[in-house]
Design a protein around this motif. Structure first.
Motif, PDB file in Angstrom:
ATOM      1  N   UNK A  72       0.866  -1.171   0.000  1.00 14.87           N
ATOM      2  CA  UNK A  72       0.000   0.000   0.000  1.00 14.87           C
ATOM      3  C   UNK A  72       0.904   1.222   0.000  1.00 14.87           C
ATOM      4  N   UNK A  73       0.350   2.347  -0.436  1.00 17.67           N
ATOM      5  CA  UNK A  73       1.143   3.553  -0.626  1.00 17.67           C
ATOM      6  C   UNK A  73       0.638   4.689   0.268  1.00 17.67           C
ATOM      7  N   UNK A  74       1.304   5.802   0.146  1.00 19.02           N
ATOM      8  CA  UNK A  74       0.900   6.995   0.883  1.00 19.02           C
ATOM      9  C   UNK A  74      -0.526   7.411   0.513  1.00 19.02           C
ATOM     10  N   UNK A  75      -0.943   7.148  -0.720  1.00 12.86           N
ATOM     11  CA  UNK A  75      -2.298   7.485  -1.161  1.00 12.86           C
ATOM     12  C   UNK A  75      -3.375   6.655  -0.456  1.00 12.86           C
ATOM     13  N   UNK A  76      -2.998   5.537   0.152  1.00 13.88           N
ATOM     14  CA  UNK A  76      -3.949   4.648   0.810  1.00 13.88           C
ATOM     15  C   UNK A  76      -4.150   4.983   2.291  1.00 13.88           C
ATOM     16  N   UNK A  77      -3.580   6.089   2.755  1.00 16.59           N
ATOM     17  CA  UNK A  77      -3.646   6.472   4.166  1.00 16.59           C
ATOM     18  C   UNK A  77      -4.620   7.626   4.384  1.00 16.59           C
ATOM     19  N   UNK A  78      -5.230   7.643   5.559  1.00 16.64           N
ATOM     20  CA  UNK A  78      -6.013   8.823   5.923  1.00 16.64           C
ATOM     21  C   UNK A  78      -5.077   9.820   6.616  1.00 16.64           C
ATOM     22  N   UNK A  79      -5.596  10.914   7.097  1.00 14.81           N
ATOM     23  CA  UNK A  79      -4.722  11.936   7.649  1.00 14.81           C
ATOM     24  C   UNK A  79      -4.132  11.562   9.003  1.00 14.81           C
ATOM     25  N   UNK A  80      -4.592  10.445   9.612  1.00 18.59           N
ATOM     26  CA  UNK A  80      -3.980   9.909  10.836  1.00 18.59           C
ATOM     27  C   UNK A  80      -2.819   8.967  10.517  1.00 18.59           C
ATOM     28  N   UNK A  81      -2.536   8.775   9.220  1.00 19.06           N
ATOM     29  CA  UNK A  81      -1.532   7.828   8.734  1.00 19.06           C
ATOM     30  C   UNK A  81      -2.004   6.377   8.874  1.00 19.06           C
ATOM     31  N   UNK A  82      -3.313   6.202   8.987  1.00 15.68           N
ATOM     32  CA  UNK A  82      -3.895   4.863   9.097  1.00 15.68           C
ATOM     33  C   UNK A  82      -4.277   4.379   7.699  1.00 15.68           C
ATOM     34  N   UNK A  83      -3.863   3.151   7.342  1.00 17.14           N
ATOM     35  CA  UNK A  83      -4.231   2.622   6.026  1.00 17.14           C
ATOM     36  C   UNK A  83      -5.738   2.365   5.942  1.00 17.14           C
ATOM     37  N   UNK A  84      -6.345   2.844   4.876  1.00 18.76           N
ATOM     38  CA  UNK A  84      -7.777   2.656   4.685  1.00 18.76           C
ATOM     39  C   UNK A  84      -8.087   1.911   3.376  1.00 18.76           C
ATOM     40  N   UNK A  85      -7.073   1.693   2.538  1.00 16.18           N
ATOM     41  CA  UNK A  85      -7.254   0.952   1.289  1.00 16.18           C
ATOM     42  C   UNK A  85      -6.096  -0.022   1.110  1.00 16.18           C
ATOM     43  N   UNK A  86      -6.342  -1.074   0.360  1.00 17.95           N
ATOM     44  CA  UNK A  86      -5.337  -2.070  -0.038  1.00 17.95           C
ATOM     45  C   UNK A  86      -4.711  -2.849   1.113  1.00 17.95           C
ATOM     46  N   UNK A  87      -5.366  -2.923   2.258  1.00 15.73           N
ATOM     47  CA  UNK A  87      -4.872  -3.745   3.360  1.00 15.73           C
ATOM     48  C   UNK A  87      -5.925  -4.740   3.856  1.00 15.73           C
ATOM     49  N   UNK A  88      -7.153  -4.624   3.388  1.00 14.46           N
ATOM     50  CA  UNK A  88      -8.252  -5.447   3.899  1.00 14.46           C
ATOM     51  C   UNK A  88      -7.993  -6.945   3.728  1.00 14.46           C
ATOM     52  N   UNK A  89      -7.512  -7.373   2.568  1.00 14.62           N
ATOM     53  CA  UNK A  89      -7.302  -8.813   2.356  1.00 14.62           C
ATOM     54  C   UNK A  89      -6.240  -9.352   3.315  1.00 14.62           C
ATOM     55  N   UNK A  90      -5.234  -8.552   3.619  1.00 15.51           N
ATOM     56  CA  UNK A  90      -4.208  -8.966   4.580  1.00 15.51           C
ATOM     57  C   UNK A  90      -4.817  -9.069   5.980  1.00 15.51           C
ATOM     58  N   UNK A  91      -5.613  -8.080   6.364  1.00 15.35           N
ATOM     59  CA  UNK A  91      -6.216  -8.068   7.704  1.00 15.35           C
ATOM     60  C   UNK A  91      -7.274  -9.145   7.892  1.00 15.35           C
ATOM     61  N   UNK A  92      -7.847  -9.643   6.814  1.00 18.01           N
ATOM     62  CA  UNK A  92      -8.867 -10.689   6.908  1.00 18.01           C
ATOM     63  C   UNK A  92      -8.288 -12.080   7.134  1.00 18.01           C
ATOM     64  N   UNK A  93      -6.989 -12.212   7.070  1.00 22.14           N
ATOM     65  CA  UNK A  93      -6.360 -13.523   7.224  1.00 22.14           C
ATOM     66  C   UNK A  93      -6.011 -13.804   8.681  1.00 22.14           C
ATOM     67  N   UNK A  94      -6.024 -15.082   9.013  1.00 18.03           N
ATOM     68  CA  UNK A  94      -5.600 -15.540  10.339  1.00 18.03           C
ATOM     69  C   UNK A  94      -4.200 -16.125  10.208  1.00 18.03           C
ATOM     70  N   UNK A  95      -3.226 -15.430  10.757  1.00 10.61           N
ATOM     71  CA  UNK A  95      -1.843 -15.891  10.699  1.00 10.61           C
ATOM     72  C   UNK A  95      -1.470 -16.614  11.987  1.00 10.61           C
ATOM     73  N   UNK A  96      -0.626 -17.610  11.859  1.00  8.13           N
ATOM     74  CA  UNK A  96      -0.041 -18.230  13.046  1.00  8.13           C
ATOM     75  C   UNK A  96       1.035 -17.315  13.606  1.00  8.13           C
ATOM     76  N   UNK A  97       1.741 -16.638  12.697  1.00 12.34           N
ATOM     77  CA  UNK A  97       2.865 -15.791  13.066  1.00 12.34           C
ATOM     78  C   UNK A  97       2.866 -14.551  12.176  1.00 12.34           C
TER      79      UNK A  97
END
Length: 162
Positions: A72-97
């Protein structure tokens, strides 16, 4: 809700890696690390998510979205520097590590680390994301990613420093 649990490279079936993509060298370093984990420990799934601190239009040619490698890039962040685009598929996964290779001060990746579902989260002790980690590793006088990856192999891979 995340279910905490300790693991190592041998037992982990799903590993997530976060990193800051500063240049082509760092990109290839992380790809090599992920590939070596997959080969050495026979890990079925390794997902890599990088943060490129550039606008989308200025992305270098070697940076591409691939099956197990995303960014994800700087364009995918809100003004708090929180990613709001292009991270959902990563966050939807259950990782062991989940491993944070980003270094000490990468706020957008700290948001991802905090929100991710992983049994065990590992990062740098000096990082802004350290409070969200289950295991942190301190490096004396160095913030080199290669040294951190070597320490990860010692602590999580049951190997020795050579």
């Amino acid at each position: 809700m995340r279910q905490r649990g300790g693991t190592n490279f041998t037992e982990a079936r799903r590993i997530g890696i976060l990193y800051r993509d500063d240049d082509e060298l760092s990109y290839h370093r992380i790809r090599s690390f992920a590939k070596s984990l997959k080969e050495q420990y026979h890990t079925p799934t390794i997902q890599v998510l990088g943060f490129v601190d550039l606008p989308e239009k200025q992305l270098p040619g070697w940076q591409q979205r691939k099956l197990e490698y995303d960014f994800f890039t700087h364009d995918d962040l809100n003004w708090y520097m929180k990613p709001v685009k292009n991270v959902r598929s990563f966050l939807d996964q259950d990782f062991d590590l989940l491993i944070d290779l980003s270094g000490v001060d990468v706020t957008p990746l700290a948001f991802v680390l905090k929100a991710a579902r992983a049994g065990m989260k590992v990062g740098w002790q000096a990082s802004v994301a350290a409070p969200f980690c289950d295991l942190t590793i301190a490096l004396k006088g160095s913030t080199a990613p290669d040294q951190f990856m070597q320490q990860l192999r010692v602590y999580l891979g049951n190997s020795q420093i050579t």
